[in-house]
Scaffold this active site. Structure first.
Site, PDB file in Angstrom:
ATOM      1  CG  ASP A  27      -1.673   1.178   1.481  1.00  0.00           C
ATOM      2  OD1 ASP A  27      -2.375   1.576   0.546  1.00  0.00           O
ATOM      3  OD2 ASP A  27      -1.614   1.745   2.588  1.00  0.00           O
ATOM      4  CG  LEU A  28       1.745   5.609  -1.989  1.00  0.00           C
ATOM      5  CD1 LEU A  28       3.244   5.367  -1.988  1.00  0.00           C
ATOM      6  CD2 LEU A  28       1.321   6.197  -3.336  1.00  0.00           C
ATOM      7  CG  ASP A  29      -2.138   7.603   2.869  1.00  0.00           C
ATOM      8  OD1 ASP A  29      -1.284   8.041   3.652  1.00  0.00           O
ATOM      9  OD2 ASP A  29      -3.354   7.851   2.985  1.00  0.00           O
ATOM     10  CB  THR A  56      -0.123  11.034   1.284  1.00  0.00           C
ATOM     11  OG1 THR A  56      -0.295   9.630   1.196  1.00  0.00           O
ATOM     12  CG2 THR A  56       1.081  11.450   0.476  1.00  0.00           C
ATOM     13  CE  LYS A  85      -4.748   7.487   8.520  1.00  0.00           C
ATOM     14  NZ  LYS A  85      -3.902   7.218   9.689  1.00  0.00           N
ATOM     15  CB  SER A 103      -1.699   3.036  -3.782  1.00  0.00           C
ATOM     16  OG  SER A 103      -2.298   4.252  -3.385  1.00  0.00           O
ATOM     17  CB  ALA A 104      -7.225   3.436  -2.961  1.00  0.00           C
ATOM     18  CE  LYS A 120      -5.636  -0.801  -1.142  1.00  0.00           C
ATOM     19  NZ  LYS A 120      -4.564   0.063  -0.643  1.00  0.00           N
ATOM     20  CD  GLU A 127      -3.615  -1.555   2.859  1.00  0.00           C
ATOM     21  OE1 GLU A 127      -3.709  -0.705   3.776  1.00  0.00           O
ATOM     22  OE2 GLU A 127      -3.989  -1.325   1.706  1.00  0.00           O
ATOM     23  CG  ASP A 128      -2.071   2.632   6.335  1.00  0.00           C
ATOM     24  OD1 ASP A 128      -2.287   2.210   5.180  1.00  0.00           O
ATOM     25  OD2 ASP A 128      -2.504   3.717   6.756  1.00  0.00           O
TER      26      ASP A 128
HETATM   27  P1  B16 Z   1      -6.427   9.816  -4.486  1.00  0.00           P
HETATM   28  P2  B16 Z   1      -3.640   4.085  -0.126  1.00  0.00           P
HETATM   29  C1  B16 Z   1      -5.496   5.979  -0.413  1.00  0.00           C
HETATM   30  O1  B16 Z   1      -4.158   5.575  -0.510  1.00  0.00           O
HETATM   31  C2  B16 Z   1      -5.665   6.912   0.779  1.00  0.00           C
HETATM   32  O2  B16 Z   1      -5.410   6.212   1.997  1.00  0.00           O
HETATM   33  C3  B16 Z   1      -7.068   7.455   0.801  1.00  0.00           C
HETATM   34  O3  B16 Z   1      -7.215   8.346   1.885  1.00  0.00           O
HETATM   35  C4  B16 Z   1      -7.356   8.157  -0.529  1.00  0.00           C
HETATM   36  O4  B16 Z   1      -8.676   8.650  -0.572  1.00  0.00           O
HETATM   37  C5  B16 Z   1      -7.128   7.173  -1.671  1.00  0.00           C
HETATM   38  O5  B16 Z   1      -5.787   6.689  -1.618  1.00  0.00           O
HETATM   39  C6  B16 Z   1      -7.355   7.805  -3.040  1.00  0.00           C
HETATM   40  O6  B16 Z   1      -6.379   8.779  -3.263  1.00  0.00           O
HETATM   41  O7  B16 Z   1      -7.468  10.836  -4.176  1.00  0.00           O
HETATM   42  O8  B16 Z   1      -5.017  10.385  -4.521  1.00  0.00           O
HETATM   43  O9  B16 Z   1      -6.755   9.024  -5.737  1.00  0.00           O
HETATM   44  O10 B16 Z   1      -3.676   3.988   1.364  1.00  0.00           O
HETATM   45  O11 B16 Z   1      -4.549   3.078  -0.834  1.00  0.00           O
HETATM   46  O12 B16 Z   1      -2.246   4.099  -0.683  1.00  0.00           O
HETATM   47 MG    MG Z   2      -2.892   3.115   3.315  1.00  0.00          MG
END
Ligand code: B16
Ligand code: MG
Length: 216
Positions: free
Chosen positions: A8-10, A16, A44, A115-116, A146, A170-171
């Site tokens: 996962d990224l964030d 972020t 998240k 990552s989403a 997810k 994952e966090d």
């Molecule tokens: P974006 P992850 C997710 O990242 C974030 O945790 C979530 O808060 C955010 O809404 C989602 O990415 C979409 O991000 O608006 O930049 O497309 O934890 O899946 O890496």
């Molecule tokens: Mg995350």
């Protein structure tokens, strides 16, 4: 035996979430909805449009906006968020990430990102680690977010490994559910959330041994 790592990224690679929060809070304030850091926890790992939906529902305003208006609001939040990302540098990698990625590279372990975030490639570029991932799943090509396992299954496929040969990191609770539903070994990177269901929980990636993970 494990053959690849899927991150996962964030919350795992960089934090972020604090920038997402600033941008969402600004938009929510404009809409007359008051959100706080506790509420932010449930955003998240959740996609941009689903995050907006949760905020509108929280404020009792979901029915006040058309689909097109919601898309415009999500785009507005993203413009602010991307502005906040401009100052990201390799110093924004979470502690232990660089060392762990180097250890994985030394053992030729293929790594992917699940990552989403549609801003994933840009964030990885800013952090100076984009080239270390042979796969970055494009979340806009997926049907489900997810906790559905689709994003992790896609990453494993693109890495050329079986789901059972992957370790996912994952966090977020929704992400741990997704990794386990994909049939992978789940490493939880703990923040304030209790990560039930993870096979192992650490507070930073360099607590992990690449060799021990590959032997799982
Ligand atoms: P974006 P992850 C997710 O990242 C974030 O945790 C979530 O808060 C955010 O809404 C989602 O990415 C979409 O991000 O608006 O930049 O497309 O934890 O899946 O890496
Ligand atoms: Mg995350």
């Amino acid at each position: 035996m494990k053959k690849g790592f899927i991150f996962d990224l964030d919350g795992v690679i960089t934090d972020t979430a604090k920038y997402h929060y600033v941008a969402w809070k600004q938009l929510a304030d404009e809409l007359g909805i008051s959100i706080d850091l506790k509420f932010n926890e449930q955003l998240k790992g959740i996609s941009r449009i689903d995050s907006l939906e949760r905020i509108l529902e929280y404020g009792g305003k979901s029915k006040q906006y058309s689909t097109a208006e919601k898309e415009a609001l999500a785009e507005k939040k993203n413009t602010e968020y991307v502005q906040l990302l401009q100052d990201l540098t390799p110093a924004d990698l979470l502690p232990g990430v660089e060392a762990f990625l180097q250890a994985a590279a030394a053992k030729n372990v293929p790594c992917g990102i699940a990552s989403a975030s549609k801003n994933g490639p840009f964030i990885l570029e800013k952090l100076g680690i984009k080239e270390q991932f042979s796969v970055i799943v494009d979340p806009s090509l997926l049907k489900k977010g997810k906790p559905d396992p689709e994003i992790f299954l896609r990453a494993a496929k693109d890495l050329g490994i079986e789901p059972s040969e992957a370790v996912g990191f994952e966090d977020a609770p929704a992400g741990i559910v997704a990794i386990k539903a994909a049939g992978m070994y789940a490493v939880g990177v703990q923040t304030e959330e209790v990560l039930e269901g993870a096979d192992q929980v650490v507070s930073r990636l360099d607590e992990l041994s690449v060799d021990e993970l590959l032997a799982k």
